[in-house]
Every structure is written in structure tokens, then in C-alpha cells.
Design an enzyme around this catalytic site. Sequence first.
Site, PDB file in Angstrom:
ATOM      1  N   HIS A 248       0.839  -1.205   0.000  1.00  0.00           N
ATOM      2  CA  HIS A 248       0.000   0.000   0.000  1.00  0.00           C
ATOM      3  C   HIS A 248       0.877   1.260   0.000  1.00  0.00           C
ATOM      4  CE1 HIS A 248      -3.052  -2.574   2.415  1.00  0.00           C
ATOM      5  NE2 HIS A 248      -3.577  -2.408   1.211  1.00  0.00           N
TER       6      HIS A 248
ATOM      7  N   LYS B   3     -16.788  -6.399   6.902  1.00  0.00           N
ATOM      8  CA  LYS B   3     -15.520  -7.088   7.145  1.00  0.00           C
ATOM      9  C   LYS B   3     -15.148  -6.952   8.609  1.00  0.00           C
ATOM     10  CE  LYS B   3     -13.065  -6.597   2.746  1.00  0.00           C
ATOM     11  NZ  LYS B   3     -11.883  -5.985   2.120  1.00  0.00           N
TER      12      LYS B   3
ATOM     13  N   ARG C 244      -2.258  -6.418  -8.106  1.00  0.00           N
ATOM     14  CA  ARG C 244      -1.184  -7.375  -7.839  1.00  0.00           C
ATOM     15  C   ARG C 244      -1.236  -8.453  -8.909  1.00  0.00           C
ATOM     16  NH1 ARG C 244      -3.068  -7.849  -1.744  1.00  0.00           N
ATOM     17  NH2 ARG C 244      -4.967  -7.450  -2.909  1.00  0.00           N
TER      18      ARG C 244
ATOM     19  N   SER D  74      -2.706  -7.518   3.353  1.00  0.00           N
ATOM     20  CA  SER D  74      -2.955  -7.323   4.789  1.00  0.00           C
ATOM     21  C   SER D  74      -3.213  -8.670   5.445  1.00  0.00           C
ATOM     22  CB  SER D  74      -4.155  -6.393   5.002  1.00  0.00           C
ATOM     23  OG  SER D  74      -3.862  -5.108   4.527  1.00  0.00           O
TER      24      SER D  74
HETATM   25  P1  ADP Z   1      -9.741  -3.748  -0.098  1.00  0.00           P
HETATM   26  O1  ADP Z   1     -10.261  -4.410   1.137  1.00  0.00           O
HETATM   27  O2  ADP Z   1     -10.616  -2.678  -0.655  1.00  0.00           O
HETATM   28  O3  ADP Z   1      -9.222  -4.694  -1.168  1.00  0.00           O
HETATM   29  P2  ADP Z   1      -7.026  -3.230   0.736  1.00  0.00           P
HETATM   30  O4  ADP Z   1      -6.645  -2.316   1.843  1.00  0.00           O
HETATM   31  O5  ADP Z   1      -6.744  -4.673   0.936  1.00  0.00           O
HETATM   32  O6  ADP Z   1      -8.530  -2.915   0.460  1.00  0.00           O
HETATM   33  O7  ADP Z   1      -6.332  -2.757  -0.606  1.00  0.00           O
HETATM   34  C1  ADP Z   1      -6.567  -1.501  -1.153  1.00  0.00           C
HETATM   35  C2  ADP Z   1      -6.038  -1.480  -2.571  1.00  0.00           C
HETATM   36  O8  ADP Z   1      -4.629  -1.697  -2.559  1.00  0.00           O
HETATM   37  C3  ADP Z   1      -6.611  -2.554  -3.485  1.00  0.00           C
HETATM   38  O9  ADP Z   1      -6.748  -2.017  -4.795  1.00  0.00           O
HETATM   39  C4  ADP Z   1      -5.560  -3.630  -3.474  1.00  0.00           C
HETATM   40  O10 ADP Z   1      -5.576  -4.406  -4.650  1.00  0.00           O
HETATM   41  C5  ADP Z   1      -4.312  -2.775  -3.391  1.00  0.00           C
HETATM   42  N1  ADP Z   1      -3.182  -3.496  -2.811  1.00  0.00           N
HETATM   43  C6  ADP Z   1      -3.176  -4.268  -1.712  1.00  0.00           C
HETATM   44  N2  ADP Z   1      -1.946  -4.783  -1.493  1.00  0.00           N
HETATM   45  C7  ADP Z   1      -1.155  -4.330  -2.497  1.00  0.00           C
HETATM   46  C8  ADP Z   1       0.203  -4.534  -2.861  1.00  0.00           C
HETATM   47  N3  ADP Z   1       1.013  -5.342  -2.181  1.00  0.00           N
HETATM   48  N4  ADP Z   1       0.673  -3.892  -3.958  1.00  0.00           N
HETATM   49  C9  ADP Z   1      -0.143  -3.118  -4.685  1.00  0.00           C
HETATM   50  N5  ADP Z   1      -1.439  -2.897  -4.428  1.00  0.00           N
HETATM   51  C10 ADP Z   1      -1.942  -3.496  -3.333  1.00  0.00           C
END
Ligand code: ADP
Length: 161
Positions: free
Chosen positions: A18, A42, A91, A129
Amino acid sequence: MKQIAVYPGSFDPITTGHADIIERVSKLYDEVIVLIADSSQKSSLFSIEERKDLVSKSLSHLKNIKIEVHTGLTVDFVRRVGAKVIVRGLRAVVDFEYEMTMSSMNLKLAPEIETVLIFARPETYFISSRGVKEVARHHGSLDGLVPEVVKKPLIERVKGK
Ligand code: ADP
């Protein structure tokens, strides 16, 4: 006019993946709003306030970042702040369908707002996460997986869970 991008997500907790996306996007727009979605759907490890605090501490070196919390449709928030862009990170291929469906829905709801997808870099494409929580639960090394300030709170929180 100020060009604002909104990066929505759960950030439970913020990972190095992120943080990398936010750093890169911050160079493309005047301001990036990291939008922490308050979703009752969630169950989360950290509260909204804790997640906000961890994002804020992880990004303290960036000057054009704001962190906000929102319940409800992302497009409503994006409209309210006068932004035109939603940023999401991509990803592996498994992200694609979900992101495409969501961006199509958002386009239907708000045709004036575009979703911009940023590819994860090879060093972070495997980080999620959910994955970092699992590593923390089993006492694995969090080096490179989460920002330094997230390590201790994450280790403390998963203890006994
Ligand atoms: P959500 O629950 O909406 O998927 P996240 O906090 O898990 O929210 O992720 C927010 C955004 O960041 C999403 O578009 C996800 O694909 C992206 N994301 C999560 N991890 C990574 C990573 N390692 N590299 C790039 N983008 C990521």
C-alpha cells in the site's frame, strides 16, 4: 484546479505494498486522499482510528497526503471532495476481476470519475494485509512486509488471537 486522487481500501493494516502505491501516486497528483473504508461487512483486526493512525505514521514523510474515513459509497466521497480519480493497486491476475467489476460499478454510478490502476512492483506484489497478519500470528519476520511503525502494534495485536 487541484488534482486529487482518492485511494480507498481497508488498510487493516497498511502494508509496504500500500505504502509503495501511495508514494508513487503522490508524485502524479497534487493531493492523495487515503480513504479508510468503514465497512461493517468485514471484521477487522484494528479499529478505524488505529488504522488511520498507522497510515498516518507510515506516511509522515509525504506532504501531499490526507487520510480520511468514510462509510458508504466511495464515489459519493470522491464527488464530495471534488476528485476525479480513484486509485487502486493491482497485484496478480486474481485482483483483476474484482477490480474490473468494482470499477465498472463505480463508472455506472459516477461516469465522471475514472479508476486508475497501478501495478504493484515485483518486490511487493505478493503482500496483502491478510498475509502479513498470518505471518505475524506465526512469529515470522515482518521485515519489508509492513512499514517499521506497524511492526510492534501488529505483533502485539495478534498475540493470543
Ligand atoms: P480492499 O479491502 O478494498 O481490497 P485493501 O486495503 O486490501 O482494500 O487494498 C486496497 C487497494 O490496494 C486494493 O486495490 C488492493 O488491490 C491494493 N493493494 C493491496 N496490497 C497491495 C500490494 N502489495 N501492492 C499493490 N497494491 C496493493
